[in-house]
Structure formats: C-alpha cells, structure tokens
Design a protein around this motif. Structure first.
Motif, PDB file in Angstrom:
ATOM      1  N   THR A 183       0.831  -1.211   0.000  1.00 24.78           N
ATOM      2  CA  THR A 183       0.000   0.000   0.000  1.00 24.78           C
ATOM      3  C   THR A 183       0.863   1.259   0.000  1.00 24.78           C
ATOM      4  O   THR A 183       0.564   2.231  -0.696  1.00 24.78           O
ATOM      5  CB  THR A 183      -0.928  -0.001   1.225  1.00 24.78           C
ATOM      6  OG1 THR A 183      -1.707  -1.215   1.230  1.00 24.78           O
ATOM      7  CG2 THR A 183      -1.848   1.192   1.218  1.00 24.78           C
ATOM      8  N   LEU A 184       1.961   1.199   0.804  1.00 21.77           N
ATOM      9  CA  LEU A 184       2.858   2.351   0.879  1.00 21.77           C
ATOM     10  C   LEU A 184       3.540   2.605  -0.458  1.00 21.77           C
ATOM     11  O   LEU A 184       3.673   3.750  -0.893  1.00 21.77           O
ATOM     12  CB  LEU A 184       3.908   2.137   1.970  1.00 21.77           C
ATOM     13  CG  LEU A 184       4.923   3.272   2.181  1.00 21.77           C
ATOM     14  CD1 LEU A 184       4.199   4.541   2.622  1.00 21.77           C
ATOM     15  CD2 LEU A 184       5.981   2.884   3.205  1.00 21.77           C
ATOM     16  N   ARG A 185       3.975   1.522  -1.140  1.00 19.44           N
ATOM     17  CA  ARG A 185       4.609   1.697  -2.450  1.00 19.44           C
ATOM     18  C   ARG A 185       3.646   2.326  -3.450  1.00 19.44           C
ATOM     19  O   ARG A 185       4.028   3.200  -4.238  1.00 19.44           O
ATOM     20  CB  ARG A 185       5.104   0.340  -2.965  1.00 19.44           C
ATOM     21  CG  ARG A 185       6.423  -0.119  -2.358  1.00 19.44           C
ATOM     22  CD  ARG A 185       7.008  -1.261  -3.152  1.00 19.44           C
ATOM     23  NE  ARG A 185       6.151  -2.440  -3.095  1.00 19.44           N
ATOM     24  CZ  ARG A 185       6.265  -3.417  -2.190  1.00 19.44           C
ATOM     25  NH1 ARG A 185       7.197  -3.320  -1.240  1.00 19.44           N
ATOM     26  NH2 ARG A 185       5.466  -4.460  -2.201  1.00 19.44           N
ATOM     27  N   GLU A 186       2.400   1.876  -3.431  1.00 18.40           N
ATOM     28  CA  GLU A 186       1.411   2.454  -4.332  1.00 18.40           C
ATOM     29  C   GLU A 186       1.189   3.937  -4.039  1.00 18.40           C
ATOM     30  O   GLU A 186       1.017   4.754  -4.958  1.00 18.40           O
ATOM     31  CB  GLU A 186       0.085   1.696  -4.214  1.00 18.40           C
ATOM     32  CG  GLU A 186       0.154   0.257  -4.721  1.00 18.40           C
ATOM     33  CD  GLU A 186      -1.143  -0.494  -4.477  1.00 18.40           C
ATOM     34  OE1 GLU A 186      -2.080   0.127  -3.916  1.00 18.40           O
ATOM     35  OE2 GLU A 186      -1.227  -1.684  -4.844  1.00 18.40           O
ATOM     36  N   ALA A 187       1.218   4.263  -2.736  1.00 21.35           N
ATOM     37  CA  ALA A 187       1.035   5.674  -2.364  1.00 21.35           C
ATOM     38  C   ALA A 187       2.252   6.510  -2.762  1.00 21.35           C
ATOM     39  O   ALA A 187       2.126   7.652  -3.230  1.00 21.35           O
ATOM     40  CB  ALA A 187       0.774   5.802  -0.869  1.00 21.35           C
ATOM     41  N   LEU A 188       3.468   5.926  -2.581  1.00 20.78           N
ATOM     42  CA  LEU A 188       4.685   6.681  -2.880  1.00 20.78           C
ATOM     43  C   LEU A 188       4.828   6.963  -4.363  1.00 20.78           C
ATOM     44  O   LEU A 188       5.478   7.944  -4.751  1.00 20.78           O
ATOM     45  CB  LEU A 188       5.915   5.929  -2.365  1.00 20.78           C
ATOM     46  CG  LEU A 188       6.080   5.882  -0.848  1.00 20.78           C
ATOM     47  CD1 LEU A 188       7.323   5.087  -0.466  1.00 20.78           C
ATOM     48  CD2 LEU A 188       6.158   7.286  -0.254  1.00 20.78           C
ATOM     49  N   VAL A 189       4.259   6.092  -5.208  1.00 20.12           N
ATOM     50  CA  VAL A 189       4.309   6.342  -6.649  1.00 20.12           C
ATOM     51  C   VAL A 189       3.672   7.693  -6.970  1.00 20.12           C
ATOM     52  O   VAL A 189       4.101   8.416  -7.882  1.00 20.12           O
ATOM     53  CB  VAL A 189       3.609   5.199  -7.414  1.00 20.12           C
ATOM     54  CG1 VAL A 189       3.442   5.565  -8.878  1.00 20.12           C
ATOM     55  CG2 VAL A 189       4.388   3.907  -7.273  1.00 20.12           C
ATOM     56  N   VAL A 190       2.662   8.045  -6.221  1.00 17.79           N
ATOM     57  CA  VAL A 190       2.004   9.341  -6.420  1.00 17.79           C
ATOM     58  C   VAL A 190       2.660  10.427  -5.574  1.00 17.79           C
ATOM     59  O   VAL A 190       2.857  11.561  -6.025  1.00 17.79           O
ATOM     60  CB  VAL A 190       0.499   9.234  -6.074  1.00 17.79           C
ATOM     61  CG1 VAL A 190      -0.184  10.582  -6.231  1.00 17.79           C
ATOM     62  CG2 VAL A 190      -0.166   8.179  -6.941  1.00 17.79           C
ATOM     63  N   VAL A 191       3.041  10.060  -4.338  1.00 15.11           N
ATOM     64  CA  VAL A 191       3.541  11.062  -3.389  1.00 15.11           C
ATOM     65  C   VAL A 191       4.933  11.548  -3.767  1.00 15.11           C
ATOM     66  O   VAL A 191       5.228  12.752  -3.667  1.00 15.11           O
ATOM     67  CB  VAL A 191       3.536  10.478  -1.957  1.00 15.11           C
ATOM     68  CG1 VAL A 191       4.256  11.423  -0.996  1.00 15.11           C
ATOM     69  CG2 VAL A 191       2.106  10.249  -1.500  1.00 15.11           C
ATOM     70  N   ILE A 192       5.834  10.628  -4.193  1.00 16.75           N
ATOM     71  CA  ILE A 192       7.222  11.023  -4.453  1.00 16.75           C
ATOM     72  C   ILE A 192       7.329  12.092  -5.534  1.00 16.75           C
ATOM     73  O   ILE A 192       7.998  13.119  -5.330  1.00 16.75           O
ATOM     74  CB  ILE A 192       8.072   9.783  -4.794  1.00 16.75           C
ATOM     75  CG1 ILE A 192       8.304   8.957  -3.521  1.00 16.75           C
ATOM     76  CG2 ILE A 192       9.414  10.191  -5.401  1.00 16.75           C
ATOM     77  CD1 ILE A 192       9.113   7.712  -3.726  1.00 16.75           C
ATOM     78  N   PRO A 193       6.711  11.928  -6.712  1.00 16.30           N
ATOM     79  CA  PRO A 193       6.802  13.026  -7.699  1.00 16.30           C
ATOM     80  C   PRO A 193       6.239  14.348  -7.169  1.00 16.30           C
ATOM     81  O   PRO A 193       6.817  15.419  -7.408  1.00 16.30           O
ATOM     82  CB  PRO A 193       5.971  12.505  -8.885  1.00 16.30           C
ATOM     83  CG  PRO A 193       5.976  11.033  -8.732  1.00 16.30           C
ATOM     84  CD  PRO A 193       5.978  10.776  -7.268  1.00 16.30           C
ATOM     85  N   PHE A 194       5.125  14.247  -6.446  1.00 16.90           N
ATOM     86  CA  PHE A 194       4.537  15.453  -5.869  1.00 16.90           C
ATOM     87  C   PHE A 194       5.485  16.064  -4.834  1.00 16.90           C
ATOM     88  O   PHE A 194       5.650  17.290  -4.761  1.00 16.90           O
ATOM     89  CB  PHE A 194       3.194  15.111  -5.233  1.00 16.90           C
ATOM     90  CG  PHE A 194       2.445  16.305  -4.724  1.00 16.90           C
ATOM     91  CD1 PHE A 194       1.942  17.259  -5.584  1.00 16.90           C
ATOM     92  CD2 PHE A 194       2.271  16.486  -3.351  1.00 16.90           C
ATOM     93  CE1 PHE A 194       1.266  18.373  -5.107  1.00 16.90           C
ATOM     94  CE2 PHE A 194       1.598  17.587  -2.866  1.00 16.90           C
ATOM     95  CZ  PHE A 194       1.090  18.530  -3.749  1.00 16.90           C
TER      96      PHE A 194
END
Length: 480
Positions: A183-194
C-alpha cells in the motif's frame, strides 16, 4: 559553485531529508499501531476459535446447526481458516499457526504442515505482554503474547488459557507488513513526484527570498562610484542581519569619503603652499635672465625659498609615512629633560623679550627616535615663539605621571575661539588672519608633531582653557 546554486542545493537536500525523516517516522508509527491492532485481533480470534472448537466438540464434529453462517457445502475447519485469513490480513494458510487443546478430549485442531506443538514447547511461557479478560462464566482468562522466529521469519503469537481448554494462534508478521508495504509503495508512486515538485518549489522560494536582499545590496552598491561616494545603502525594510552588513558598509563608505576628501584637501593645500615659493624663485630667475645680469640674483632670498620648499617637502613625506603607518623609528633611550633644556636655552637666546618659566623634572627618560622627538618639541616651541605674547610669559612643565611623561606648554595669545582650536591640527591650517600677523609657515607643524607623538605610543592634545591662553599637553611613555 554560485551562491544561488549552493542555496538551492542545500534547500533541496534539507527538504528531502525532512520528508525522508517524516516518512520513516510515519512508517515506524504505522507499524507500531498495526502490531498493537494485530495483538488485539490475535487475542480476540484465539478466544473465538477456542469457542468454535469447544462447541464443535459438543456437537459431535457437526457444528452446522450451531454455526448457521457456515455453508452446508463447506467444511467447518476450512471456513474457519479462511475467515481467520481475512481478519488477520494474510494471503496463505502457511502464514498461520493454530492449535486448540481441550482438557477432556485433547487436541481439537491444529495447523497442517507444521508441528505446532514443537513450536509451542520451544517458546518461553513468560510472554512479553499479558492481556486479561473474562469468559462468559465470569472467570478470568489470560492472553499471553510472544514474539518468536520460525523458518527465518518473525512471528507474533498468543496463548489463551481457560479452565476447560487452552489455545495458541500465531501469524507471520511479514505477511501483515507486506500488505502495508504494498500500500505504501502504491502511495509513494504518487507522493514522491509530488514531493519532489514541492522540494523544487520550496528550494526555489527559499533561494529567491535569500538572494533578493543581496540583489538589492548589489544594485545599491553599483550606484557608488569613485566620483560619488556620498551614496548610502538604505537600512529600512531589511532583515536584522543585513542591517548589520549595511551599517558596516555605510561606515566603510564614510571612512573612504573622508579619506578621499582629506587627500583632495591635502593635495590642494600642498599645491598651494608649494606654489608660492616656486613662484618667487621663478620670478627672481626670470628677472635675472631678462636683465642678463647674474649679479641681480638675490641668492639669499632664493636660498630661503629653497629651504622653505625643502622643509615642506620633508614634512609632507613624514606625514605620508604616518598616514601609511610606516614611519621609520630608530629607537633609543632619550632624556627628555636634557632635550627640553637645550631647546629652551635656544629660545632664550633667540628672543630677549620672551619671559620663560620652566619646571622640568630631572631624568625623564623615554624610548624613541631622537631626530623625530627633537623635531616634535622644536615644532611646539617654534609655535610658541611665533604666536605667543612674549611679555606675558611662557610656561613649560615636564613631569612623570604614572607610566607617562607629560609636557605642558602654555602661552598667552590673541583671543582664539573653540572653532579655531579644533582645526589647528588640520594640515595647512594656520588659524585666522589676525593670528598669523604676517608670519611665515606651512601649517604642518602641529599635525606632524601629533603624528610623531602617536608613532611613539603617545599623544598631543590641546587643553581646554581661556580664549587668551593656549596650552598643549604632550604625553610619552616612560622607558621600561
């Protein structure tokens, strides 16, 4: 590296580090909460599977009537395993251990593919934490939680005890954390670029705000030229740190402006003073050339003007050395008493009208340059000879005052205002016309005398006194 680039890089690294720390701390906190919830679920589910197996034992291995939620086509144990997997958030039965034992019937159920009893026998019954609860009969039951390692994986387990039975349930912790990591990896895919975008924008904002006052300073500094040193940087609407920098810069400009003005005045005054004797010399020489008669040359007058030029040049050289802090001193022990006695004796010989009162202590020894100190005292006494009212007397006192030799020279003169006294140490300044009385001079004597005194770690000042009295105080260090 440019300052702007360095600030930008530091800002990005700082913001990135802060975000990394926040994510790390958040993950630690999430894992802690998840484990706490897992412990609660383990105890709750363990009690449930114990009740399930005890009721199944009483129903003769046919619990369908007791558990209407179980499909008739499904096996009760399979239904229980699937239900536990959903509630404990695991994806495989191999990630789960179950063991239930009744005091009357022995082992009621246990996981397949693993010797749960062997695992239980190796565990320390002193658990990390004990959760107390009560059963339906009001008796206290105990849920004991343990951490252990099995097949190189970390497991979280619990023991549940009642008067009729005991049970054990354990779950692979990595199975629980894997879901969170996914779940964290899926979230980081969006969060990291932002987050990267925010880091860049934040770094740009910090850099722009840091550079803005520096750019203002640069713009203001570019307005300062060698032709205009009067421009000062504004201090209003500026951060406290930049106010200190601007104040230091403005102070430096003031000093530079004063120095340039002093140099300009000095150059103009020097040119003016040198112009007069040079004009006299040129006139006399031209007159002799025009008349073609060398006998008409006034050699004495020419010699006086050459001496005057030589004196001015020598004083200017000493003053320039003093300004540069490079006045050469040949230090030796000097008896100020003997030097004053010699100079005052010369004064009495030069003027019969001069009334001289001397009070000079004996053996006043200082360390200094004989030639320069003699010139200093001679300049002071020459001023006395030129500008004092001889009939009213001149007083010369010399004494030791602590670690200093103090020489006071007082004489009566024409009334002199404080405004005139303040300017007497300025180069080429000779006072008001009524004070000069047609006397020759360059106006460098007092300036040079003070510079010589300061070069010897002493000083020369004008004492406050009545308008008709002029007093100079010379201080020099006692020789050690």
């Amino acid at each position: 590296m440019k300052f702007r680039t360095r600030i930008f890089s530091i800002s990005i690294l700082t913001v990135s580090a802060v975000l990394a720390v926040i994510v790390s701390l958040s993950w630690s906190r999430i894992m802690k909460v998840e484990l706490e919830q897992l412990d609660a679920r383990l105890c709750m589910e363990e009690k449930r599977i114990m009740d399930f197996n005890l009721r199944k034992e009483r129903r003769g291995n046919n619990p369908l009537s007791a558990f209407p939620m179980v499909s008739k086509a499904a096996n009760a144990d399979d239904w229980l395993i699937n239900d536990l997997m959903q509630k404990l958030r695991i994806s495989s039965a191999s990630q789960l251990m179950i063991f239930v034992e009744s005091n009357e019937s022995g082992v009621l159920t246990q996981s397949e593919g693993v010797d749960v009893q062997a695992v239980i026998s190796t565990l320390n019954n002193e658990s990390e934490e004990q959760l107390a609860s009560t059963d339906r009969n009001g008796a206290t039951v105990l849920c004991q939680l343990v951490f252990f390692e099995h097949n190189k994986n970390q497991w979280r387990g619990s023991f549940f005890h009642t008067a009729q039975a005991q049970s054990f349930i354990a779950v692979d912790v990595s199975a629980t954390t894997n879901q969170l990591k996914s779940t964290l990896r899926e979230a980081l895919v969006v969060v990291i670029p932002f987050s990267v975008l925010l880091c860049v924008l934040g770094a740009w904002f910090i850099t722009s705000n840091t550079i803005r006052p520096i750019n203002r300073l640069q713009t203001s500094m570019n307005m300062v030229t060698k032709k205009d040193l009067s421009h000062r940087l504004p201090e209003h609407k500026t951060d406290e740190e930049f106010k200190l920098l601007i104040a230091a810069y403005n102070t430096m400009l003031e000093r530079l402006e004063d120095s340039f003005q002093q140099i300009s005045r000095f150059t103009a005054d020097a040119a003016h003073e040198l112009k007069t004797p040079l004009t006299v010399l040129r006139g006399k020489l031209e007159q002799a050339v025009i008349n073609e008669n060398a006998e008409q040359l006034d050699l004495n007058a020419i010699l006086d003007e050459v001496g005057h030029l030589s004196a001015i040049t020598r004083k200017l050289l000493l003053l320039s050395q003093a300004d540069a802090g490079s006045m050469a001193l040949h230090l030796e022990a000097i008896n100020i008493t003997d030097l004053l006695d010699e100079l005052t004796a010369d004064m009495e010989l030069l003027s019969d009208e001069l009334v001289l009162h001397c009070a000079i202590e004996q053996a006043l020894i200082t360390q200094g340059d004989t030639v320069l100190l003699k010139q200093l005292l001679n300049n002071l006494l020459v001023n006395v000879m030129r500008y004092s009212l001889h009939e009213k007397g001149v007083t010369i006192q010399a004494k030791q005052n602590g670690s200093q030799i103090e020489v006071l020279i007082s004489n009566f003169c024409l009334p002199m205002s404080d405004a005139v006294r303040v300017q007497l140490f300025e180069r080429f300044y000779r006072g008001e016309p009524e004070h000069m009385q047609g006397l020759s001079g360059s106006g460098l004597g007092l300036s040079l005398a003070r510079e010589i005194a300061r070069a010897h770690d002493g000083d020369l000042i004008i004492e406050a006194s009545d308008k008709e009295l002029f007093t100079l105080r010379l201080s020099l260090p006692i020789a050690k």
